[in-house]
Design a protein around this motif. Structure first.
Motif, mmCIF file in Angstrom:
data_model
loop_
_atom_site.group_PDB
_atom_site.id
_atom_site.type_symbol
_atom_site.label_atom_id
_atom_site.label_comp_id
_atom_site.label_asym_id
_atom_site.label_seq_id
_atom_site.Cartn_x
_atom_site.Cartn_y
_atom_site.Cartn_z
ATOM 1 N N ARG A 1 -9.254 -1.733 -0.770
ATOM 2 C CA ARG A 1 -9.443 -0.510 0.019
ATOM 3 C C ARG A 1 -10.553 -0.689 1.052
ATOM 4 O O ARG A 1 -10.477 -0.177 2.165
ATOM 5 C CB ARG A 1 -9.743 0.662 -0.918
ATOM 6 N N SER A 2 -11.576 -1.410 0.664
ATOM 7 C CA SER A 2 -12.667 -1.721 1.585
ATOM 8 C C SER A 2 -13.383 -2.952 1.045
ATOM 9 O O SER A 2 -13.208 -3.330 -0.113
ATOM 10 C CB SER A 2 -13.647 -0.545 1.722
ATOM 11 N N ASN B 1 0.825 -1.217 0.000
ATOM 12 C CA ASN B 1 0.000 0.000 0.000
ATOM 13 C C ASN B 1 0.854 1.260 0.000
ATOM 14 O O ASN B 1 0.570 2.241 0.687
ATOM 15 C CB ASN B 1 -0.947 0.012 1.195
ATOM 16 N N THR C 1 -11.656 1.797 8.219
ATOM 17 C CA THR C 1 -11.618 3.129 7.604
ATOM 18 C C THR C 1 -12.825 3.926 8.065
ATOM 19 O O THR C 1 -13.961 3.418 8.077
ATOM 20 C CB THR C 1 -11.609 3.026 6.071
#
Length: 893
Positions: free
Chosen positions: A179-180, A126, A314
């Motif tokens: 990312r999610s 990342n 997040t």
């Protein structure tokens, strides 16, 4: 937001992602956009692309990047990050898990862009650094990368020290996780070779809750476990005796033992009279002693297992800003078996008295004529107690707290992270206590010629952890970018940032175990540690010069508390003279600071990989005055490795020039030229070179008081220069639609035109291109002139298929371990084919099945002796052979 402009969509894809190789990315990405028209303007999210600090529309960079989508790993049966990178032609050579066999204190697996050494390829997760492998200290262990959590892998095939600092000379590999994620997903996979050994299993579970846009949060996690069973040399018929190569890598440390009479110098073996008729044993060329084929008793693929756990939360602070916390825990275990423990007699080291019931002629051991009755100095292996089994465990943890978003017109990201890598080596079985062995020989309970007394193994065995190491990185980084002005040709992009890192390294020798077994190589080592602080500031400009001509200017200043400071600039140009044609070029300088491990590695002594003649006591294989054949001829000697606190940084210059164009609709071609020069490369002089020229390297031979060779010296040092250049070539073709489905073809290849290196400062340049040679680093190898991966993808409704070819050209073999007429061997080219079929017709279920190495292509024969696997090279050949795999993935919600 910025409007997308410029090249047609397929050309933009090739430009921003290089050539989508091997795994079906081209077909997947192009087909996903078929419903859109090329002329329709669309709003696109500005994103950060590997190789730049400025967020931009993906098609605006100047550096060649290859992108592999993680969704396509399953189609090829890929189970590790190392295997995934094998589909990148620019990643010419790797330290694979199989290469661990016979070696201790190593990185489990590593990448090596441009064959410049794995320490010159920067590996990120990342976009941020992981702690390097604790034992190797200069590269990330690929076995700890959480492959099941990945969204994609971006490979920057260009020097990037101006952006990322040290280690980015050969390029950057950025593993990017999802990312999610929302839902629950479970998958399982099995791989079964057509031959025995090497079975693999994998299971992973991923799940997440919360929609970041709707709920303002998302939590997701992945648990992934993979295991592969061992493959022994016997299961693949690999031995050190390869008549067609004139290769016989054997040892004078045998079982039953060779001996030297300490009274009259008579030497031999009790089984010599019967032709050395025992397992893995054969007479030497002169018929004066026996030789042990150690390579036929090892693992050619070790038993491995990997566990990775990653969790990320997040939180949406507002419409433009997010905060996240991410934690990674990963561990890798490599368990390997090599030949039995070694006990090399040298006059008084290992003595068998005439009073022993195992002395030749006293009972179970055949008599040998001419013995004086004085003790015998024995050279033997503990093969009667099985092979040596050791386990290397590497763990990695990283905690990252980060903020990113937009504030006051600036795109920014900042993060605070702590990463730690731990490694340990453990003796599992087969290792013996050297002092206990000497005592057991004297008291008559240990038989160096056959079966010993019951229970003696338990009395003399040595088990437990003997090496422990840890590296840490604590870092704080910040980057901000925005358009700071509107020029006539477009917006001027600007980025600025900084980084602070505190690095530590500790290398501990557990002397309560290491001192008991000389073959660990650590009995004479001392624990070491090191630390450093690194501060850096950097800036970047994206300058539209005139219409369709853009420049990238970047510069970075790094200051190391232990090796000094450096400034590295980069300039890149992108020119698009026509809608279907684009040119790109860059020039940069780079550097690599010596790692804390290279500076502080404990001095250790272990056996050479190959067998050699002592140039003084056995020149040309003939015993000289004072020499002893079983000790000095065709044997594995000791070699001492270790750190060097006087090392200086490596420096480099890189130049690239490339083009991407569409000659006809739906066909995209890319050509990129690269040229890299390195000064002050850090490495060791190879053992083969040291023994090949004993006069030149006379200072590297350390001898005992009696004149016999104690060890050779292979400590780290700054060697000479390296110069390599070549071309990356790519082709992507989306074929016209047919009634039987959609087809897409892609090929990614690297053609190297030069690879010259100096093995010492001021020395002559040597060729490593298509020639097995010293090259860069501690282990010789080959740089292939041409490698490519070609893939044909097909899709029709719920069905999909892939057919893949991997190819590499041949090369001139090592040829330094054999004599005429076998010293002119060439290794042939190597081609393998893989295929798979995928079905998605059942709701939430994806099924994949395939065959790897369809034709069961064996690795090409090689006479290299730098790895313990003899007869082929484990770094370049697939010893597993044909393997069948199935995979099922179910998404619950």
């Amino acid at each position: 937001m910025m409007k997308e402009r410029g090249l047609p969509r397929s050309l933009r894809l090739m430009f921003s992602g290089g050539v989508a190789v091997g795994l079906g990315l081209l077909a997947h990405s192009v087909q996903a956009q078929e419903t859109k028209t090329d002329d329709a303007p669309q709003q696109m999210q500005r994103v950060e692309i590997t190789g730049s600090s400025i967020k931009r529309v993906a098609n605006e960079g100047v550096s060649p990047i290859t992108i592999i989508k993680a969704d396509d790993f399953a189609k090829a049966g890929i189970t590790t990050a190392s295997e995934a990178l094998g589909s990148i032609a620019a990643n010419q050579s790797q330290f694979t898990t199989s290469t661990n066999v016979g070696k201790g204190g190593t990185v489990g697996a590593s990448a090596d862009l441009r064959s410049l050494g794995s320490n010159k390829t920067l590996v990120l997760l990342n976009g941020r650094r992981l702690a390097n492998s604790a034992f190797d200290g200069s590269t990330v262990d690929l076995n700890i990368i959480p492959i099941a959590a990945l969204d994609r892998v971006e490979v920057l095939r260009d020097g990037a020290s101006a952006i990322y600092g040290t280690d980015a000379i050969g390029g950057v590999i950025n593993f990017i996780t999802k990312r999610s994620y929302t839902g629950l997903n479970v998958s399982g996979e099995g791989i079964v070779p057509s031959k025995s050994g090497g079975q693999e299993g994998r299971i992973n579970v991923s799940g997440g809750i919360g929609d970041l846009d709707k709920d303002g949060y998302n939590f997701f996690g992945v648990v992934d476990y993979h295991k592969q069973s061992r493959i022994t040399a016997g299961q693949r018929g690999i031995t050190g005796n390869v008549p067609s190569l004139g290769l016989s890598q054997t040892s004078g440390n045998t079982f039953p033992a060779n001996f030297v009479d300490t009274g009259n110098g008579v030497s031999g073996n009790p089984l010599l009279a019967t032709g050395c008729n025992a397992a893995h044993l054969a007479p030497n060329a002169k018929g004066t002693s026996c030789r042990y084929d150690y390579s036929s008793t090892i693992d050619v693929v070790p038993e491995t297992s990997e566990l990775a756990v990653i969790g990320k939360g997040t939180f949406k602070l507002n419409a433009d800003n997010n905060a996240s916390i991410e934690y990674l825990h990963s561990e890798s275990k490599v368990k390997q078996t090599v030949a039995g423990d070694v006990f090399s007699g040298n006059g008084s080291d290992y003595l068998l008295p005439s009073s022993s019931k195992y002395y030749p002629g006293n009972g179970t051991t055949p008599a040998v004529a001419g013995l004086s009755g004085d003790p015998l100095s024995v050279n033997f292996r503990s093969a009667g107690f099985g092979g040596r089994v050791s386990e290397a465990k590497n763990t990695a943890d990283r905690l990252l707290l980060s903020l990113d978003g937009t504030m006051w017109g600036w795109d920014y990201k900042t993060g605070l992270s702590y990463a730690v890598s731990k490694a340990q080596e453990t003796l599992v079985s087969g290792y013996l206590n050297n002092d206990a062995v000497r005592a057991a020989l004297l008291n008559g309970t240990l038989n160096p010629f056959g079966a010993s007394d019951p229970g003696v193994y338990d009395a003399i065995k040595n088990t437990g952890k003997y090496l422990d190491a840890k590296t840490t990185i604590s870092s704080l980084d910040f980057t901000a970018s925005r358009e700071i002005a509107q020029l006539p040709a477009g917006p001027l992009g600007f980025a600025i940032g900084g980084e602070y890192r505190h690095e530590t390294a500790e290398y501990d020798i557990i002397h309560s175990v290491a001192d008991l077994s000389e073959s660990t190589g650590s009995s004479t080592s001392q624990s070491q540690s090191g630390k450093r602080n690194v501060g850096a500031v950097f800036s970047e400009l994206s300058i539209p010069i005139v219409k369709n001509l853009e420049a990238q200017l970047a510069v970075r200043y790094d200051d190391y508390s232990d090796v000094g400071s450096t400034i590295n600039p980069k300039i890149g140009l992108r020119w698009q003279p026509a809608q279907n044609l684009m040119f790109r070029s860059s020039y940069s300088t780079g550097f690599r600071a010596p790692s804390l491990y290279e500076l502080n590695q404990p001095a250790s002594t272990t056996f050479t990989s190959g067998s050699y003649n002592d140039p003084k006591l056995c020149p040309g294989g003939n015993v000289a005055a004072g020499g002893v054949e079983v000790r000095d001829c065709n044997t594995q000697f000791f070699t001492q490795t270790g750190g060097n606190k006087s090392l200086q940084p490596e420096k480099s210059t890189s130049f690239t020039l490339g083009t991407v164009f569409e000659p006809i609709k739906d066909v995209t071609v890319s050509i990129d030229y690269w040229n890299i020069k390195i000064k002050n490369q850090i490495g060791v002089i190879s053992e083969a070179d040291i023994f090949a020229d004993p006069n030149k390297y006379a200072n590297l031979y350390i001898r005992k008081p009696d004149g016999s060779l104690d060890y050779i010296v292979q400590t780290n040092q700054n060697l000479g220069n390296v110069h390599t250049q070549g071309f990356d070539l790519g082709l992507g073709w989306r074929l016209p639609k047919t009634r039987v489905g959609d087809f897409a073809f892609s090929i990614d290849g690297t053609y190297v035109t030069q690879y010259d290196y100096q093995s010492e400062k001021g020395g002559p340049y040597l060729n490593n291109l298509a020639v097995y040679a010293g090259g860069v680093g501690s282990t010789p190898g080959v740089v292939f002139r041409w490698r490519h991966n070609a893939t044909l993808n097909w899709k029709n409704g719920p069905w999909g298929a892939m057919f893949q070819q991997t190819f590499s050209t041949g090369y001139v073999d090592a040829n330094n371990a054999v004599s005429a007429p076998y010293d002119t061997h060439n290794v042939g080219s190597y081609t393998r084919y893989n295929t798979s079929l995928t079905y998605t017709g059942i709701k939430n279920l994806t099924l994949t099945g395939g065959i790897k190495n369809i034709l069961d292509k064996k690795p090409p024969a090689s006479n290299q002796v730098d790895n313990f696997q003899i007869g082929y090279d484990p770094r370049y050949g697939d010893i597993v052979g044909r393997a069948f795999f199935v995979r099922a993935n179910y998404q619950f919600f």
